[in-house]
Design an enzyme around this catalytic site. Structure first.
Site, mmCIF file in Angstrom:
data_model
loop_
_atom_site.group_PDB
_atom_site.id
_atom_site.type_symbol
_atom_site.label_atom_id
_atom_site.label_comp_id
_atom_site.label_asym_id
_atom_site.label_seq_id
_atom_site.Cartn_x
_atom_site.Cartn_y
_atom_site.Cartn_z
ATOM 1 N N TYR A 1 38.499 41.179 35.617
ATOM 2 C CA TYR A 1 38.128 39.773 35.400
ATOM 3 C C TYR A 1 39.342 38.844 35.453
ATOM 4 O O TYR A 1 39.325 37.833 36.142
ATOM 5 C CB TYR A 1 37.437 39.659 34.039
ATOM 6 C CG TYR A 1 36.950 38.268 33.718
ATOM 7 C CD1 TYR A 1 35.756 37.798 34.230
ATOM 8 C CD2 TYR A 1 37.684 37.438 32.885
ATOM 9 C CE1 TYR A 1 35.295 36.530 33.930
ATOM 10 C CE2 TYR A 1 37.231 36.163 32.576
ATOM 11 C CZ TYR A 1 36.044 35.718 33.099
ATOM 12 O OH TYR A 1 35.592 34.450 32.801
ATOM 13 N N ARG B 1 42.913 52.755 41.467
ATOM 14 C CA ARG B 1 42.345 54.094 41.383
ATOM 15 C C ARG B 1 41.748 54.472 42.725
ATOM 16 O O ARG B 1 41.194 53.616 43.428
ATOM 17 C CB ARG B 1 41.245 54.127 40.316
ATOM 18 C CG ARG B 1 41.554 55.127 39.232
ATOM 19 C CD ARG B 1 40.550 55.015 38.118
ATOM 20 N NE ARG B 1 40.783 53.810 37.308
ATOM 21 C CZ ARG B 1 40.186 53.592 36.142
ATOM 22 N NH1 ARG B 1 39.307 54.455 35.675
ATOM 23 N NH2 ARG B 1 40.440 52.489 35.442
ATOM 24 N N THR C 1 41.645 44.345 39.944
ATOM 25 C CA THR C 1 40.291 43.964 40.369
ATOM 26 C C THR C 1 39.452 43.498 39.187
ATOM 27 O O THR C 1 38.287 43.162 39.345
ATOM 28 C CB THR C 1 39.565 45.144 41.072
ATOM 29 O OG1 THR C 1 39.483 46.232 40.159
ATOM 30 C CG2 THR C 1 40.292 45.559 42.334
ATOM 31 N N LYS D 1 45.547 45.957 20.052
ATOM 32 C CA LYS D 1 46.488 45.190 20.883
ATOM 33 C C LYS D 1 47.807 44.983 20.140
ATOM 34 O O LYS D 1 48.881 45.006 20.754
ATOM 35 C CB LYS D 1 45.880 43.826 21.251
ATOM 36 C CG LYS D 1 44.834 43.876 22.361
ATOM 37 C CD LYS D 1 44.475 42.470 22.828
ATOM 38 C CE LYS D 1 43.555 42.478 24.036
ATOM 39 N NZ LYS D 1 43.222 41.112 24.498
#
Lengths: 308, 308
Positions: free
Chosen positions: B15, B36, B13, B134
């Site tokens: 971006y 969730r 859900t 990352k």
């Protein structure tokens, strides 16, 4: 100097860390700064800042949160540890907790907080996760029985007041102002220098032991509507007001990518939900201006006058 | 459907996650979304989005990164795992790596990347730490020998183009434009929908196995000066250009608090350092438009026409 607590600051060249370091030196604490060993040439501004701290008597210690031995050595030298690491390094503070636990002699730890009280927020993602991580750090400190003070200093005046939280502005708006929600939630604006002073005052005060220090400075606790009205009075002009209802704010957050979405989501917590003032200070909290009435803090009124 | 890889999307859900989910469904992959279990009433927009995915055939699985058993159950159902968690949840992906390792049957993992190639950046803090985290996720994936594809999709067109990276704007500037650096570094602008399509195309392509997929779409690789010139031509007007030298950008980052400082620091990496294009794609990389010439991506020229 003998009676003053020795203070270690981790993150002293950062946005709020530099103010905490200045206050520690100004209030004559033996001050130690943990600094990463990085080529000064790539960061001339930080090198300059460290030089000025050194000239004021600060002891620079080389090390980092990733170098456990350096951290332990630094913690051994002091009574109080203050972390002012940036919001992207909150999780690295578990390393500080480990070092403090190992050394065992620290009388007070102030983790990097300096914003909303993360145990009293009604934030949506991604701010929710950001606040939760700070709350996890609190729980880890408490689990290890490390003496602490959490400083909930609310809005940075130097960030919010020059722009009125309007992205892209460098002075308050003179035509149009965008207001999240209905503009009635009260927030607290505190000058960064004053945050540094309050934090250092609290750092070895028995009255703040294992408590949250809230800065709810009476003159600086204003709704957005009151803030705009104060500014309008100063410039003798009425601004156009664009109110953004909560559902639009939430939609905007969902449609904005990281990291700009965090900026808006924190604004939602502060200005729509009123998370800086929508609860009473309980027995585990103390208010800064009541505790230190001698601190002559800069008022929002004074702050805005500089922009007229 | 039998020959199409089954894909699990974590963060559907969000971006970029919603675009990846749409593409997975559009390209007829059996699509599973880990969601969730939260009260739908508090997030009407997300509930609506999930309803539309369900209507298109998505399988909604209840669970989260913090619930290891739910994660393992979800991973067991699929061939490919794509994480699109937000930038504030990057570290939580170590939990995904653990679950994938435990299950042992995943043919490809795409961690949440969708930006600069984090192994080829010259960023200052706080973007440096964000990129490094990352990169740590990449190293953990490689250490566990999990088959992977990293998607370096560069700039989100929908975030950068409507505002020209000018904070506060909702359409490109018509009078004045602020340019970080000298405006000559080239960046790549890719529409979010196209990022989703490229990611799904790459998700089970043997040519992208253990490689980075770079989106360097030729028509969308432009310097800021070229971008402004293109816009000026479209609106038939010359803009005032305000160039901000690198040392001022760095000072501005240091004087801005979290999280707004990350926004500027990422801009510094992209627009001043040119980190999206200042290196050649090596043997461990493949370029999206060369690999998938059939994808008719939206060009910057087409994108900007909508705002004239």
């Amino acid at each position: 100097m003998g009676s003053k607590s020795k203070i270690l600051i981790i993150g002293a060249t950062g946005y709020i860390g530099r103010q905490v370091a200045k206050a520690s030196l100004a209030l004559s604490h033996p001050t130690f700064l943990l600094v990463r060993d990085s080529p000064a040439s790539s960061k001339p501004e930080k090198a300059q800042l460290l030089d000025s701290f050194k000239a004021s008597g600060a002891n620079i210690l080389k090390g980092s949160l990733e170098d456990h031995a350096s951290l332990v050595e630094a913690v051994k030298k002091v009574d109080v540890v203050i972390s002012t690491v940036g919001g992207e390094q909150i999780a690295n503070q578990f390393n500080i907790i480990k070092a403090i636990k190992e050394v065992g002699t620290i009388k007070r730890f102030l983790p990097s907080e300096f914003g909303n009280d993360v145990d009293n927020v009604h934030a949506v993602e991604p701010a929710k996760s950001v606040f939760e991580l700070k709350a996890q750090v609190r729980r880890a400190i408490e689990a290890e029985s490390i003496p602490y003070t959490y400083v909930s200093s609310n809005c940075f005046a130097g960030y919010f007041l020059p722009s009125f939280a309007q992205a892209g502005l460098t002075s308050p708006p003179r035509d149009k102002v965008v207001i999240l929600g209905d503009g009635n939630a009260k927030a607290v604006y505190v000058k960064e220098e004053d945050i540094g002073t309050f934090a250092i005052k609290a750092a070895d005060d028995p009255r703040t032991l294992n408590k949250t220090l809230y800065l709810r400075l009476p003159a600086n606790t204003l709704s957005f509507n009151e803030l705009v009205a104060l500014w309008e009075k100063k410039i003798g002009k009425t601004l156009e007001k664009v109110y953004v209802p909560e559902e639009h704010v939430v939609k905007l957050i969902a449609e904005t990518p990281f990291p700009a979405n965090i900026v808006i989501a924190i604004g939602h917590s502060i200005f729509v939900k009123g998370d800086q003032t929508n609860f009473d200070i309980g027995p585990d909290g103390v208010e800064g201006s009541l505790l230190y009435p001698d601190v002559k803090y800069t008022t929002v009124d004074e702050y805005l006058s500089a922009f007229v």
